[in-house]
Each structure stands twice: as C-alpha cells, then as structure tokens.
Scaffold this active site. Sequence first.
Site, PDB file in Angstrom:
ATOM      1  N   ASP A 120      56.608  -1.270 -38.549  1.00 32.07           N
ATOM      2  CA  ASP A 120      55.809  -1.600 -37.366  1.00 32.07           C
ATOM      3  C   ASP A 120      56.256  -2.955 -36.795  1.00 32.07           C
ATOM      4  O   ASP A 120      56.210  -3.976 -37.493  1.00 32.07           O
ATOM      5  CB  ASP A 120      54.328  -1.655 -37.790  1.00 32.07           C
ATOM      6  N   ASP A 143      55.894   4.223 -25.771  1.00 28.25           N
ATOM      7  CA  ASP A 143      54.988   5.369 -25.615  1.00 28.25           C
ATOM      8  C   ASP A 143      53.923   5.030 -24.579  1.00 28.25           C
ATOM      9  O   ASP A 143      53.204   4.047 -24.747  1.00 28.25           O
ATOM     10  CB  ASP A 143      54.324   5.692 -26.959  1.00 28.25           C
ATOM     11  N   LYS A 147      46.555   9.221 -21.708  1.00 27.27           N
ATOM     12  CA  LYS A 147      45.106   9.370 -21.509  1.00 27.27           C
ATOM     13  C   LYS A 147      44.415   8.005 -21.524  1.00 27.27           C
ATOM     14  O   LYS A 147      44.733   7.161 -22.353  1.00 27.27           O
ATOM     15  CB  LYS A 147      44.519  10.221 -22.641  1.00 27.27           C
ATOM     16  N   ASP A 179      58.975   4.590 -17.392  1.00 31.51           N
ATOM     17  CA  ASP A 179      59.091   5.594 -16.331  1.00 31.51           C
ATOM     18  C   ASP A 179      57.707   6.135 -15.972  1.00 31.51           C
ATOM     19  O   ASP A 179      57.602   7.150 -15.299  1.00 31.51           O
ATOM     20  CB  ASP A 179      59.994   6.755 -16.775  1.00 31.51           C
ATOM     21  N   THR A 216      70.280   6.088 -19.870  1.00 26.88           N
ATOM     22  CA  THR A 216      70.241   7.167 -20.870  1.00 26.88           C
ATOM     23  C   THR A 216      70.204   8.524 -20.153  1.00 26.88           C
ATOM     24  O   THR A 216      69.884   8.601 -18.964  1.00 26.88           O
ATOM     25  CB  THR A 216      68.991   7.054 -21.756  1.00 26.88           C
ATOM     26  N   LYS A 217      70.487   9.590 -20.930  1.00 26.14           N
ATOM     27  CA  LYS A 217      70.443  10.947 -20.387  1.00 26.14           C
ATOM     28  C   LYS A 217      69.065  11.242 -19.821  1.00 26.14           C
ATOM     29  O   LYS A 217      68.903  11.847 -18.775  1.00 26.14           O
ATOM     30  CB  LYS A 217      70.752  11.951 -21.499  1.00 26.14           C
ATOM     31  N   PHE A 218      68.075  10.788 -20.580  1.00 30.44           N
ATOM     32  CA  PHE A 218      66.679  10.992 -20.217  1.00 30.44           C
ATOM     33  C   PHE A 218      66.382  10.379 -18.831  1.00 30.44           C
ATOM     34  O   PHE A 218      65.762  10.993 -17.969  1.00 30.44           O
ATOM     35  CB  PHE A 218      65.837  10.349 -21.329  1.00 30.44           C
TER      36      PHE A 218
HETATM   37  C1  LIG Z   1      58.921   6.898 -26.092  1.00 36.32           C
HETATM   38  S1  LIG Z   1      59.917   6.324 -27.399  1.00 36.32           S
HETATM   39  C2  LIG Z   1      61.250   5.510 -26.552  1.00 36.32           C
HETATM   40  C3  LIG Z   1      62.447   5.293 -27.409  1.00 36.32           C
HETATM   41  C4  LIG Z   1      63.631   4.546 -26.783  1.00 36.32           C
HETATM   42  N1  LIG Z   1      63.318   3.164 -26.492  1.00 36.32           N
HETATM   43  C5  LIG Z   1      64.155   5.247 -25.567  1.00 36.32           C
HETATM   44  O1  LIG Z   1      64.151   4.638 -24.485  1.00 36.32           O
HETATM   45  O2  LIG Z   1      64.561   6.407 -25.664  1.00 36.32           O
HETATM   46  C6  LIG Z   1      58.994   4.969 -28.090  1.00 36.32           C
HETATM   47  C7  LIG Z   1      59.431   4.614 -29.502  1.00 36.32           C
HETATM   48  O3  LIG Z   1      58.735   3.462 -29.953  1.00 36.32           O
HETATM   49  C8  LIG Z   1      58.454   3.616 -31.334  1.00 36.32           C
HETATM   50  N2  LIG Z   1      57.323   2.711 -31.640  1.00 36.32           N
HETATM   51  C9  LIG Z   1      56.081   2.769 -31.118  1.00 36.32           C
HETATM   52  N3  LIG Z   1      55.327   1.774 -31.591  1.00 36.32           N
HETATM   53  C10 LIG Z   1      56.129   1.047 -32.440  1.00 36.32           C
HETATM   54  C11 LIG Z   1      55.909  -0.091 -33.241  1.00 36.32           C
HETATM   55  N4  LIG Z   1      54.727  -0.709 -33.261  1.00 36.32           N
HETATM   56  N5  LIG Z   1      56.929  -0.550 -33.982  1.00 36.32           N
HETATM   57  C12 LIG Z   1      58.139   0.073 -33.962  1.00 36.32           C
HETATM   58  N6  LIG Z   1      58.409   1.155 -33.225  1.00 36.32           N
HETATM   59  C13 LIG Z   1      57.410   1.646 -32.468  1.00 36.32           C
HETATM   60  C14 LIG Z   1      58.162   5.096 -31.480  1.00 36.32           C
HETATM   61  O4  LIG Z   1      58.367   5.551 -32.804  1.00 36.32           O
HETATM   62  C15 LIG Z   1      59.165   5.720 -30.506  1.00 36.32           C
HETATM   63  O5  LIG Z   1      60.369   6.054 -31.147  1.00 36.32           O
END
Ligand SMILES: C[S@@+](CC[C@H](N)C(=O)[O-])C[C@H]1O[C@@H](n2cnc3c(N)ncnc32)[C@H](O)[C@@H]1O
Length: 238
Positions: A120, A143, A147, A179, A216-218
């Site tokens: 974390d 993330d 909601k 995004d 990124t691709k996304f």
């Molecule tokens: C929506 S993904 C985006 C991943 C990447 N940055 C991308 O642009 O593709 C968000 C990532 O943050 C990680 N994450 C969320 N809270 C976190 C935390 N407190 N510490 C470490 N990683 C975290 C999640 O596991 C997830 O892989």
Amino acid sequence: MSDSNLEQAQADGKYIRTVRSFVKREGRLTKGQAAALERSWPTMGLTHQQGLLDLTQVFGRTAPTVLEIGFGMGKSLVAMAAAAPEKNFIGIEVHRPGVGACLMEAETAGLTNLRVYEHDAVEVLRDCIADGALDTVQVFFPDPWHKKRHHKRRLIQPAFVEALRPKLALGGVLHLATDWENYAEHMLEVMSGAANWRNLAEDQGYIPRPSERPLTKFEQRGERLGHGVWDLKFSRIG
Ligand SMILES: C[S@@+](CC[C@H](N)C(=O)[O-])C[C@H]1O[C@@H](n2cnc3c(N)ncnc32)[C@H](O)[C@@H]1O
C-alpha cells in the site's frame, strides 16, 4: 461490522478504521510473471518491513528520484525509466501480477534504475520515504471509484496530499492524470484547496498532455472513442 459501527468504534477510540484506495484482487500470476518475480525481486524488490530507505544505497548513486503510485502492469513506468536513465524510479503497486508484469518489462528493457514495492503506497510513503527525498510523484489513472458512496476511497484526498507533500523536495512536482472527468474535478478541487502547492497550469486548471507521460494502449483507445484525459501538475512551494 457495519460501516456505521466501525465509525462509532473509531469515535470511541477502540478501532482505527482505514479506508483503502484498493480492493486486493487475488489475480493469478502467469508463468512469466512468477519467473520474473523469482529472478528480479532480489535486485529490484523493496519491502515495507525494510523501513526508511537510503536512496543512495538502494540505487548505488545520488540522482533525482521519481515515485509512481499504482503503476498497474508497469508499462508507463518502465517506458519512463528507460527514457530517463539519469533518474531513479520507484514504483508502488498492491497487485502482485502487476508487479510481476512490471519486472518482466524491466528485464526486457535492461533497466537498472527501477525498484518496486508490492504494498500500500500510503504506508510506504509514511514509513519508507524520507522527507525531501523525491523530485516527482506521479499517479496515473488511479481507480476512479465511480459511485458517490465510494468517493472516500479515492486516493487523492486532502489528508493524502498533505502527507505526501513533505516527501517531495521543495519545487518537486506531483503529476496526476485521469480519464474520469468527475475525478479530475475532484483532484483539482483537492489540490487547489491544499496549502503550499502551486498549480503549474497557466489557467490554474489542467495542463496539456505532457510528452514524458507515455501514451498507453488504453489511452489511445480512449482517444479514438473521443474520451478525455486530464493531467494536473502541482509543485511544492512550502
Ligand atoms: C486503474 S489502475 C491504473 C494502473 C496504471 N497506472 C495505468 O495507468 O494503467 C490503478 C492501480 O492502482 C493500484 N492501487 C490503488 N491503490 C493503491 C495503493 N494505495 N497503493 C498501491 N497501489 C494502489 C491498483 O492496484 C491498480 O493497479
């Protein structure tokens, strides 16, 4: 225990409730990810238990250090570390397959300037990163927790950015990208309301997409579909 009971218990001082920004998914490792973890964790892995980092010792040199929170599968992080060998990079991610995928990419790119945590980020920042140690902190597409009742789980919150600020050197930069428009507005509100930050956008809003953030691709797919991406950069001024 229900949410309200937890909050009550916290109010009574019996239980400190932590709202986390992630839900730990038990995704399975691919063979390649498992092998990369086995091979490269001894040289690239950092653990929360190690406590406060000595960056000069960890990287064998003194160099500007970039920290990425929530690197996902590590694509952008590895691309950025490959493009800036003169800088140190630290990535933090809770999702183990993502850490494995990142190490696979890092091996392919032959990186020596990257270290990663599987933990974390809130705890790593608090316990492992010295004040003033970082030049840049980047959080790309955290993330969004769509909601309303989940908004409290969003990583970018006043308490989080206040805890993060001293870890940056003066003049150091926090770079955020999302995004999800509602999260972008939330980020701008949190950062604009936080003391001792300067918005690097001329109009005090969002900045144009910075070239150092890999596409990124996304994001490419999103662009094709006409979706927006919002970047924010704030520098520490106090
Ligand atoms: C929506 S993904 C985006 C991943 C990447 N940055 C991308 O642009 O593709 C968000 C990532 O943050 C990680 N994450 C969320 N809270 C976190 C935390 N407190 N510490 C470490 N990683 C975290 C999640 O596991 C997830 O892989």
